[in-house]
Design a protein around this motif. Sequence first.
Motif, PDB file in Angstrom:
ATOM      1  N   GLN A  26      31.402  47.343  36.654  1.00 38.95           N
ATOM      2  CA  GLN A  26      32.503  47.983  36.316  1.00 38.95           C
ATOM      3  C   GLN A  26      33.698  47.520  36.665  1.00 38.95           C
ATOM      4  O   GLN A  26      34.918  47.829  36.109  1.00 38.95           O
ATOM      5  N   HIS A  27      33.691  46.258  37.350  1.00 40.72           N
ATOM      6  CA  HIS A  27      34.865  45.311  37.619  1.00 40.72           C
ATOM      7  C   HIS A  27      35.048  44.502  36.476  1.00 40.72           C
ATOM      8  O   HIS A  27      36.132  43.772  36.646  1.00 40.72           O
ATOM      9  N   TRP A  28      34.220  44.177  35.686  1.00 43.34           N
ATOM     10  CA  TRP A  28      34.381  43.071  34.647  1.00 43.34           C
ATOM     11  C   TRP A  28      35.625  43.031  33.760  1.00 43.34           C
ATOM     12  O   TRP A  28      36.351  41.981  33.968  1.00 43.34           O
ATOM     13  N   PRO A  29      36.271  44.023  33.437  1.00 44.56           N
ATOM     14  CA  PRO A  29      37.437  44.096  32.679  1.00 44.56           C
ATOM     15  C   PRO A  29      38.766  43.518  33.296  1.00 44.56           C
ATOM     16  O   PRO A  29      39.336  42.723  32.895  1.00 44.56           O
ATOM     17  N   VAL A  30      38.593  44.241  34.632  1.00 45.55           N
ATOM     18  CA  VAL A  30      39.814  43.602  35.439  1.00 45.55           C
ATOM     19  C   VAL A  30      39.669  42.301  35.861  1.00 45.55           C
ATOM     20  O   VAL A  30      40.579  41.554  35.932  1.00 45.55           O
ATOM     21  N   LEU A  31      38.493  41.936  36.235  1.00 40.53           N
ATOM     22  CA  LEU A  31      38.004  40.531  36.712  1.00 40.53           C
ATOM     23  C   LEU A  31      38.442  39.565  35.622  1.00 40.53           C
ATOM     24  O   LEU A  31      39.071  38.315  35.729  1.00 40.53           O
TER      25      LEU A  31
END
Length: 70
Positions: A26-31
Amino acid sequence: VYDLHIWRIGGKRTALSAHLVIRDHQHWPVLLARINHVLKSRYGIDHATLQPIWFSQVSGRIIPIKPLHH
């Protein structure tokens, strides 16, 4: 970071390719956006190919992601 490659393109641009072990998809796009910003602003790398590899907390194994088909 797993399987990191950095090289010059045409003598002026720097490119980077890497696989990144990620625990929470779930954090991949922001990361991804943050990493690309840091690569460009700090290191002048404006061509990066970053591929997530999901880390399974249950088994402790690395699970490669398959491309999504739309």
